[in-house]
Scaffold this motif. Structure first.
Motif, PDB file in Angstrom:
ATOM      1  N   VAL A 155       0.841  -1.199   0.000  1.00 53.47           N
ATOM      2  CA  VAL A 155       0.000   0.000   0.000  1.00 53.47           C
ATOM      3  C   VAL A 155       0.876   1.249   0.000  1.00 53.47           C
ATOM      4  O   VAL A 155       0.610   2.214  -0.726  1.00 53.47           O
ATOM      5  N   TYR A 160      -1.045   4.529  -6.861  1.00 53.98           N
ATOM      6  CA  TYR A 160      -2.469   4.857  -7.014  1.00 53.98           C
ATOM      7  C   TYR A 160      -2.907   5.854  -5.950  1.00 53.98           C
ATOM      8  O   TYR A 160      -3.747   6.722  -6.205  1.00 53.98           O
ATOM      9  N   PHE A 161      -2.351   5.727  -4.753  1.00 51.75           N
ATOM     10  CA  PHE A 161      -2.773   6.565  -3.635  1.00 51.75           C
ATOM     11  C   PHE A 161      -2.052   7.910  -3.571  1.00 51.75           C
ATOM     12  O   PHE A 161      -2.408   8.760  -2.757  1.00 51.75           O
ATOM     13  N   ASP A 162      -1.045   8.092  -4.410  1.00 56.86           N
ATOM     14  CA  ASP A 162      -0.302   9.346  -4.390  1.00 56.86           C
ATOM     15  C   ASP A 162      -1.217  10.517  -4.756  1.00 56.86           C
ATOM     16  O   ASP A 162      -1.905  10.481  -5.778  1.00 56.86           O
ATOM     17  N   LEU A 164      -3.908  11.405  -3.454  1.00 59.53           N
ATOM     18  CA  LEU A 164      -5.334  11.161  -3.258  1.00 59.53           C
ATOM     19  C   LEU A 164      -5.938  12.189  -2.300  1.00 59.53           C
ATOM     20  O   LEU A 164      -7.063  12.659  -2.483  1.00 59.53           O
ATOM     21  N   LEU A 176     -12.591   7.836   1.011  1.00 59.51           N
ATOM     22  CA  LEU A 176     -11.805   6.689   0.574  1.00 59.51           C
ATOM     23  C   LEU A 176     -12.720   5.532   0.179  1.00 59.51           C
ATOM     24  O   LEU A 176     -12.522   4.895  -0.876  1.00 59.51           O
ATOM     25  N   HIS A 180     -13.014   5.062  -3.775  1.00 57.39           N
ATOM     26  CA  HIS A 180     -11.910   4.137  -4.067  1.00 57.39           C
ATOM     27  C   HIS A 180     -12.147   2.772  -3.422  1.00 57.39           C
ATOM     28  O   HIS A 180     -11.211   2.099  -3.010  1.00 57.39           O
ATOM     29  N   LYS A 183     -10.248  -0.420  -4.810  1.00 59.79           N
ATOM     30  CA  LYS A 183      -8.839  -0.517  -4.416  1.00 59.79           C
ATOM     31  C   LYS A 183      -8.721  -0.926  -2.953  1.00 59.79           C
ATOM     32  O   LYS A 183      -7.843  -1.721  -2.584  1.00 59.79           O
ATOM     33  N   ILE A 264      -4.173   4.619   5.047  1.00 60.25           N
ATOM     34  CA  ILE A 264      -4.264   5.406   3.815  1.00 60.25           C
ATOM     35  C   ILE A 264      -4.711   6.833   4.119  1.00 60.25           C
ATOM     36  O   ILE A 264      -4.190   7.795   3.541  1.00 60.25           O
ATOM     37  N   ARG A 268      -0.195   7.082   4.451  1.00 62.64           N
ATOM     38  CA  ARG A 268       0.701   5.939   4.259  1.00 62.64           C
ATOM     39  C   ARG A 268       2.139   6.196   4.717  1.00 62.64           C
ATOM     40  O   ARG A 268       3.088   6.103   3.923  1.00 62.64           O
TER      41      ARG A 268
END
Length: 353
Positions: A155, A160-162, A164, A176, A180, A183, A264, A268
């Motif tokens: 994770v 993908y989470f950059d 967000l 989230l 999302h 994911k 998340i 992270r």
């Protein structure tokens, strides 16, 4: 209140210190507010998730306690474990506080705390229950592993989470899941539980690592939301031997869902396990940790500080030294702790911090 008093008592606090805790906590608590109406046996589920009915729920469950001859375990079984959508599948609502409170009820065999836990679970009920109630959300993992830490590493590295979220904060959790979910479920289902005992030990190590190993020395304050991953993990350990077997894996998976969401939401943070395993305790042991939590530290009145230290000590007692990982983490946490962070400016505005 009860959670801090219980932890401090088990850490050896004397009556004077327990009284200080009570007086300090009492100043921070909101007074009870009357509910708009009563809750009865035929409509108690109609008000789930309505915080205005917290007092009504407490009155209702206390009445049920009397009707059941003060057998609080029977009341818990009836209202927490029964039905198609049992309340136990949503104990992680409210940042896991219903779960934590229930754990203290069992630890101290307290019927009062148990009824409070049921009231908290009912009044904070939210959308997260569907992931446990509806089996369609549990899917075969594409990239399964038995290591929670490995999943958290994935994770952390997943681009993908950059970007967000612009900043950390628990306000990120609802968006989230709303935007999302797929994911989230990918990583939630990636933990393939084969050996529950061994893997739950690994999950508790992950909880400690999230709190302690993700903070760089001299960096930001310890994360208020991530400490709840540790304290809820502690509660799961308490409850597993006491609940029917069919709830064991779902309870652990419920904790795992909260863990991923908080990790998340808090952007992270990268974990450096060597900052715990190689930490120089300078001879400090669990007696020092207990004294720090119960009397010596200026943070002995901070509920989450004390509960976090006790969760680490109990993990060490449960799983063994593990190369002093638990003790190193507790000493480092106790020495470095100087208040909580992780709120984000938006949440601080919402809470008036």
């Amino acid at each position: 209140m009860g959670q801090l008093l219980g932890s401090a008592y088990l850490f050896g606090s004397d009556s004077a210190h327990l009284n200080d805790i009570y007086e300090d906590e009492a100043k921070k608590l909101e007074p009870w507010r009357d509910s708009p109406g009563e809750v009865s046996k035929h409509d108690w589920r109609d008000y789930l998730g309505n915080p205005h009915y917290q007092r009504a729920y407490l009155d209702f469950f206390e009445d049920e306690l009397v009707l059941n001859g003060y057998n609080w375990q029977k009341v818990v079984e009836q209202y927490l474990l029964s039905g198609k959508a049992p309340l136990i599948n949503n104990l992680i609502s409210g940042l896991g506080h219903p779960l934590i409170h229930l754990g203290y009820a069992y630890e101290f065999s307290s019927r009062e705390v148990a009824m409070e836990a049921l009231s908290m679970a009912a009044s904070s009920y939210d959308y997260l229950h569907k992931y446990l109630d509806d089996p369609s959300y549990t899917r075969p993992p594409a990239n399964k592993t038995q290591s929670p830490l490995e999943i958290l590493r994935r994770v952390q590295q997943d681009t993908y989470f950059d970007g967000l979220f612009t900043e950390e904060g628990f306000n990120n959790v609802a968006p989230l899941f709303e935007k999302h979910e797929a994911k989230m479920l990918e990583y939630w289902n990636a933990w393939h539980i084969v050996d529950p005992t061994k893997e739950f030990e690994a999950s508790q190590k992950a909880a400690v690592a999230l709190l302690v190993a993700s903070r760089k020395p001299g960096g930001k304050p310890y994360d208020f939301f991530i400490v709840h991953i540790l304290t809820t993990s502690h509660t799961v350990r308490i409850l597993l031997p006491l609940l029917p077997a069919k709830f064991h894996v779902p309870l652990v998976r419920q904790w795992w869902l909260l863990t991923l969401a908080v990790y998340i939401a808090q952007l992270r943070p990268e974990m450096d396990l060597s900052s715990v395993s190689d930490y120089n305790r300078e001879g400090k042991d669990w007696t020092w940790v207990q004294e720090e939590a119960a009397a010596r530290s200026k943070h002995t009145l901070d509920a989450h500080f004390v509960k976090g230290l006790r969760a680490m000590q109990t993990a060490a007692e449960t799983w063994g030294p593990a190369g002093d990982f638990w003790l190193n983490a507790a000493v480092r946490f106790a020495q470095e702790f100087d208040g909580w962070g992780g709120f984000g400016t938006a949440m601080m505005r919402d809470e008036g911090k």
